[in-house]
Scaffold this motif. Structure first.
Motif, PDB file in Angstrom:
ATOM      1  N   GLU A 119       0.827  -1.208   0.000  1.00 40.19           N
ATOM      2  CA  GLU A 119       0.000   0.000   0.000  1.00 40.19           C
ATOM      3  C   GLU A 119       0.860   1.257   0.000  1.00 40.19           C
ATOM      4  OE1 GLU A 119      -3.088   0.119  -0.568  1.00 40.19           O
ATOM      5  OE2 GLU A 119      -3.607  -1.971  -0.238  1.00 40.19           O
ATOM      6  N   ASN A 159      -0.596   6.617   2.895  1.00 44.96           N
ATOM      7  CA  ASN A 159      -1.825   7.192   3.452  1.00 44.96           C
ATOM      8  C   ASN A 159      -3.064   6.342   3.155  1.00 44.96           C
ATOM      9  OD1 ASN A 159      -1.736   7.746   0.775  1.00 44.96           O
ATOM     10  ND2 ASN A 159      -1.665   9.977   0.979  1.00 44.96           N
ATOM     11  N   ARG A 183      -6.241   4.243   3.710  1.00 44.62           N
ATOM     12  CA  ARG A 183      -7.240   4.142   4.776  1.00 44.62           C
ATOM     13  C   ARG A 183      -8.330   3.171   4.326  1.00 44.62           C
ATOM     14  NH1 ARG A 183      -5.430   7.459   9.001  1.00 44.62           N
ATOM     15  NH2 ARG A 183      -7.479   7.016   9.858  1.00 44.62           N
ATOM     16  N   ALA A 232     -13.213   5.067   7.431  1.00 44.74           N
ATOM     17  CA  ALA A 232     -11.784   5.054   7.057  1.00 44.74           C
ATOM     18  C   ALA A 232     -10.891   4.993   8.301  1.00 44.74           C
ATOM     19  CB  ALA A 232     -11.440   6.280   6.206  1.00 44.74           C
ATOM     20  N   ASN A 241      -5.674   2.014   9.047  1.00 46.40           N
ATOM     21  CA  ASN A 241      -4.526   2.574   8.321  1.00 46.40           C
ATOM     22  C   ASN A 241      -3.443   1.502   8.182  1.00 46.40           C
ATOM     23  OD1 ASN A 241      -3.401   2.351  10.848  1.00 46.40           O
ATOM     24  ND2 ASN A 241      -3.417   4.548  11.274  1.00 46.40           N
ATOM     25  N   ASP A 254      -0.690   1.038   9.768  1.00 50.97           N
ATOM     26  CA  ASP A 254      -0.212   0.486  11.049  1.00 50.97           C
ATOM     27  C   ASP A 254      -1.140  -0.621  11.547  1.00 50.97           C
ATOM     28  OD1 ASP A 254       1.939   2.166  11.061  1.00 50.97           O
ATOM     29  OD2 ASP A 254       0.950   3.724  12.258  1.00 50.97           O
TER      30      ASP A 254
END
Length: 321
Positions: A122, A125, A127, A132, A135, A137
């Motif tokens: 990805e 940014n 989402r 959304a 992310n 992480d």
């Protein structure tokens, strides 16, 4: 390239794969970095690569009426992705119900249960999930549980387009809307294209000796700013240099905005009912109302001359590369 619409289309015996998810409208140069990395990673691991995208654009479901102009319809995106070496494209119908999926449910239902992701690639940014909320992480965190790795690709390509801001679909749409076709091409990696079916217009071009193909574009198409452009009209697999007019016909007080392409030096073309594509190379001039028919004809002759020269120059340059 395999194409699936909805999770139920994925073959029952589908094994591990490398996945990337996004709207990927325009498949611009930033997108190409991510998709290219997903394809390369899949080859390294000896598994297929899958791109997951949504129809309609999620914003249309979450905020009706906010659908952004479309840089490339789904068939065109599929063609561009296939050209990058993608093995399968999954188009997920984006419904109100689907928009309610939590990030963890999205990961389990799509990436784990159906696509058996071995790796997910990805942009920074990215989402996903309801509101959304997910992310990269969070994606990485669940990767430890569900046995997939996450790789983040910096997609921030830059150039002179848009004053050096990072390339994005938003920037490409802005440049198209401003009629900056060179800038848009720098972001997209190719001239911007619109497509549609040739319909009967007012036949004024024919009367003036410049018969045009009046292209009816699908809803939400990213159509360039009003003006005259140099580019190409492709019909029946044949690419023809063209002078293209976008806008309302000021000379004849027309009110409907149209895309009309005159295939230079081509006589007797009958394109009615055909699906055609129009590639925009360069802005030639703005729309104007002329004092006389002679003035209009003089301007059209000049437009055609410039369009011929610009397309020849472009083709000669690209033949050398």
């Amino acid at each position: 390239m395999q194409r699936w619409r909805g999770l139920e289309d994925i073959p029952q015996d589908w094994g591990r794969s490398v996945v990337t998810i996004g709207s990927y409208d325009g498949v611009h140069r930033g997108h190409q970095l991510i998709i290219g990395r997903a394809v390369a990673k899949a080859r390294e691991l000896g598994v297929p690569s899958v791109v997951v995208t949504f129809d309609p654009h999620p914003s249309e479901v979450v905020r009706p009426g906010s659908h952004p102009p479309i840089l490339a319809p789904y068939d065109r995106r599929a063609e561009l992705m296939a050209g990058l070496g993608v093995d399968a494209l999954l188009i997920l119908p984006f419904t109100a119900e689907f928009s309610q999926l939590s990030p963890s449910d999205f990961i389990v239902k799509v990436l784990v249960d159906k696509l058996h992701a071995r790796a997910v690639i990805e942009g920074p940014n990215f989402r996903f999930g309801h509101r959304a909320a997910g992310n990269v992480d969070f994606l990485r965190e669940l990767g430890a549980t569900y046995d997939y790795e996450v790789e983040v690709v910096d997609l921030f390509e830059r150039g002179s387009a848009g004053g050096g801001v990072p390339f994005s679909s938003t920037l490409a749409r802005k440049l198209v809307a401003e009629g900056d076709m060179e800038g848009a091409a720098e972001v997209l990696g190719r001239p911007h294209r619109v497509e549609g079916v040739v319909v009967r217009g007012a036949q004024r071009g024919r009367e003036l000796g410049y018969p045009t193909a009046n292209v009816e574009t699908p809803p939400h198409t990213a159509v360039p700013a009003d003006g005259v452009y140099a580019g190409w009209l492709t019909a029946n697999g044949e690419r023809m240099p063209a002078a293209i007019s976008v806008g309302t016909n000021l000379q004849f007080d027309a009110t409907e905005r149209t895309v009309e392409a005159y295939a230079i030096d081509r006589i007797g073309l009958d394109l009615y009912g055909l699906h055609v594509t129009v590639d925009f190379l360069a802005y030639v001039r703005g729309m104007a109302r002329f004092e006389s028919l002679d003035g209009l004809l003089e301007a059209i002759a000049d437009d055609v001359k410039r369009a011929r020269s610009l397309t020849q120059e472009y083709d000669a340059q690209h033949a050398r590369h």
